[in-house]
Scaffold this motif. Sequence first.
Motif, mmCIF file in Angstrom:
data_model
loop_
_atom_site.group_PDB
_atom_site.id
_atom_site.type_symbol
_atom_site.label_atom_id
_atom_site.label_comp_id
_atom_site.label_asym_id
_atom_site.label_seq_id
_atom_site.Cartn_x
_atom_site.Cartn_y
_atom_site.Cartn_z
ATOM 1 N N ALA A 110 0.857 -1.352 0.135
ATOM 2 C CA ALA A 110 0.010 -0.041 0.205
ATOM 3 C C ALA A 110 0.877 1.326 -0.017
ATOM 4 N N LEU A 111 1.995 1.036 0.805
ATOM 5 C CA LEU A 111 3.133 2.117 0.864
ATOM 6 C C LEU A 111 3.549 2.724 -0.887
ATOM 7 N N GLU A 112 3.799 1.561 -1.551
ATOM 8 C CA GLU A 112 4.350 1.764 -2.523
ATOM 9 C C GLU A 112 3.117 2.437 -3.784
ATOM 10 N N ALA A 113 2.058 1.852 -3.628
ATOM 11 C CA ALA A 113 1.038 2.148 -4.339
ATOM 12 C C ALA A 113 0.364 3.622 -4.118
ATOM 13 N N SER A 114 0.580 3.908 -2.653
ATOM 14 C CA SER A 114 -0.179 5.160 -2.253
ATOM 15 C C SER A 114 0.003 6.470 -2.982
ATOM 16 N N ASP A 115 -1.077 7.057 -3.163
ATOM 17 C CA ASP A 115 -0.790 8.374 -3.932
ATOM 18 C C ASP A 115 -1.100 9.502 -2.934
ATOM 19 N N ASP A 116 -0.940 9.104 -1.429
ATOM 20 C CA ASP A 116 -0.797 10.173 -0.485
ATOM 21 C C ASP A 116 0.108 11.230 -0.683
ATOM 22 N N PRO A 117 -0.105 12.419 -0.845
ATOM 23 C CA PRO A 117 0.793 13.717 -1.227
ATOM 24 C C PRO A 117 1.944 13.595 0.063
ATOM 25 N N PHE A 118 1.340 13.529 1.426
ATOM 26 C CA PHE A 118 2.292 13.408 2.498
ATOM 27 C C PHE A 118 3.398 12.382 2.361
ATOM 28 N N LEU A 119 2.879 11.251 2.174
ATOM 29 C CA LEU A 119 3.651 10.173 2.045
ATOM 30 C C LEU A 119 4.721 10.014 0.819
ATOM 31 N N ASN A 120 4.244 10.687 -0.306
ATOM 32 C CA ASN A 120 4.920 10.720 -1.430
ATOM 33 C C ASN A 120 6.103 11.575 -1.032
ATOM 34 N N GLN A 121 6.017 12.621 -0.568
ATOM 35 C CA GLN A 121 7.035 13.636 -0.434
ATOM 36 C C GLN A 121 7.846 13.153 0.493
ATOM 37 N N PHE A 122 7.622 12.266 1.512
ATOM 38 C CA PHE A 122 8.692 11.745 2.609
ATOM 39 C C PHE A 122 9.402 10.551 1.793
ATOM 40 N N ILE A 123 8.745 9.637 1.150
ATOM 41 C CA ILE A 123 9.375 8.664 0.858
ATOM 42 C C ILE A 123 10.385 8.970 -0.260
ATOM 43 N N ASN A 124 10.049 9.864 -1.036
ATOM 44 C CA ASN A 124 10.827 10.275 -2.156
ATOM 45 C C ASN A 124 11.885 11.218 -1.708
ATOM 46 N N GLY A 125 11.652 11.736 -0.699
ATOM 47 C CA GLY A 125 12.747 12.939 -0.061
ATOM 48 C C GLY A 125 12.582 14.228 -0.808
ATOM 49 N N LEU A 126 11.331 14.762 -1.100
ATOM 50 C CA LEU A 126 11.339 16.012 -1.778
ATOM 51 C C LEU A 126 11.289 17.043 -0.875
ATOM 52 N N ALA A 127 11.765 18.155 -1.230
ATOM 53 C CA ALA A 127 11.860 19.473 -0.247
ATOM 54 C C ALA A 127 10.583 20.000 -0.642
ATOM 55 N N HIS A 128 9.816 20.002 -1.738
ATOM 56 C CA HIS A 128 8.576 20.473 -2.002
ATOM 57 C C HIS A 128 7.336 19.623 -1.834
ATOM 58 N N GLY A 129 6.255 20.160 -1.169
ATOM 59 C CA GLY A 129 5.112 19.398 -1.116
ATOM 60 C C GLY A 129 4.255 19.853 0.134
#
Lengths: 265, 257
Positions: free
Chosen positions: A228-247
């Motif tokens: 579910a983590l990999e498939a999730s499109d939760d913006p918070f989660l995506n920002q965190f697991i991809n290490g993005l500064a913007h989000g």
Amino acid sequence: MTAKIALSDVHKSFGPKDVLRGVNLEVETGQSIVVIGGSGSGKSVMLKSILGLLTPDKGSIKIDGRETVGLARRGRADIDHQIGMLFQNGALFDSLPVWKNVAFRAIQNDGMDEAGARDLAVDALKQVELGPELLDLSPASLSGGMHKRVGLARAIASKPEIIFFDEPTTGLDPIMTDVINHLIRDCVQELGATTMTITHDMTSVRAIADKTALLYKGEIIWQGSTEALEASDDPFLNQFINGLAHGPIEVEGQQLDTTPNAEAV
Amino acid sequence: MTFLATIGAFFLAFFAQTGRLSVFVGQTLAAMLRPPIYFRIIGQQIIRIGYFSLPVVALTSFFTGGALAIQIYYGGNQFNSEAIVSSIVALGITRELGPVLGGLMVAGRVSAAIAAEIGTMRVTEQIDALTTLSTDPHKYLVAPRVIAATLCMPILALIADIIGIFGGFVVGTQSFGFNAAIYVQRTINFLTVDDVTSGLIKAAVFGFIIAMMGCYNGYYSKGGAQGVGRATTNAVVSASILILAANYLMTSLLFSS
Ligand SMILES: Nc1ncnc2c1ncn2[C@@H]1O[C@H](COP(=O)(O)OP(=O)(O)OP(=O)(O)O)[C@@H](O)[C@H]1O
Ligand SMILES: [Mg+2]
């Protein structure tokens, strides 16, 4: 079946600072849960609340169905006995040599003799890929990574039912990180332990998590399985697991401005 | 209004602190009585607190005895000085100066060391680690130190008594030409057992205060290296003041009847 660990509506503040604002989380027996979240988001505070080192201002924390909030230390002795903990900075006793650290619980509580304790320490150290030559060293003479691994050995030495790992792989090289990830998996699969791991390392999350929970602004805002983590499109989660500064995540205490042409201060 | 608020805040903080200290002392006393008792650690602490304080205490009391003898000789009636010097040195050292100065010196050494050690354990989460390993820090850390200091201080004070009297004796016989045999005889005749025991009882209380202040300040230290530094200073200052206050109280209790 009751959950092994169940937090409901746990609040904790330090002065004006609200660190936990209603944490709800359940961990099943034999499950490996990973808690992720920004630095300073309260992950360590949550662990210490479960351990009874900090008392929540509000809410309930049950272990094996037993309420632990408000329980005096002596009242939870049998709970403590089945828990192992790796502190974020190791927290080895620097007045004791490595072997007495690793076998501390066996020596103090079970009255184990020196030979038995040293054997126990050798076994536990072997699991974190450290040799018996370390036994008589003082913790102060260990490198950072060795310090952490001795702390790990101490946490697992008494084969507890519940083990908490606060950033077990921070400061370790990639190979050792893999060793530790396997070790945590083994604790769950071979010992049947329930583990809760805090980490910033997404490879660790993928390697050890049955379930992942994201702590943000004092609440668990997402939880689910690794798929579910990999498939999730939760913006918070995506920002965190991809290490993005913007989000959507606001980093505490600073305004993030990473545009390339930002004025240098 | 702000003035009143400041006073109010001060007293609130004071009572909160006193309450926390009372609870801490209570927990420690309870920990001393409940098994397990860590005899090995008590032994180690006796060596660290008692044995290693010997040189400091011995030097302090030797020079104090000597200085006392000089003061009494020149300040008093020189005609009958031999009797007066020996008796006042003996009395002053055993009743007051041996235990009090010894206590203050040990407070400087031991309270500071205990506060620094336990404070460092606090800020590096070693005390939390002890708790999670099912070991009561009051039992494992605090009680052994308090027991060791309470046992060691009377012995240190007794040694301070002997060396302090010896200091007076050296000055008396070397500088003022007193007869050694007569000086010793006068000291023995004059001193009573009560003079010595009252000093030793005081010393035991001082030992308790010294270890307690070190442990308490260390245990509640926070804020990294700076916090540990503050705890160390507070331990020495509060131990010293409490020693002097307790000395006054005990003197008025022991000698008023
Ligand atoms: N004993 C304490 N007293 C006051 N504030 C505290 C205390 N412990 C933690 N805090 C505060 O609580 C917040 C959360 O701290 P915590 O250590 O749980 O962060 P964390 O999520 O573990 O971060 P990291 O990933 O960097 O370890 C921080 O802002 C910290 O300053
Ligand atoms: Mg942390």
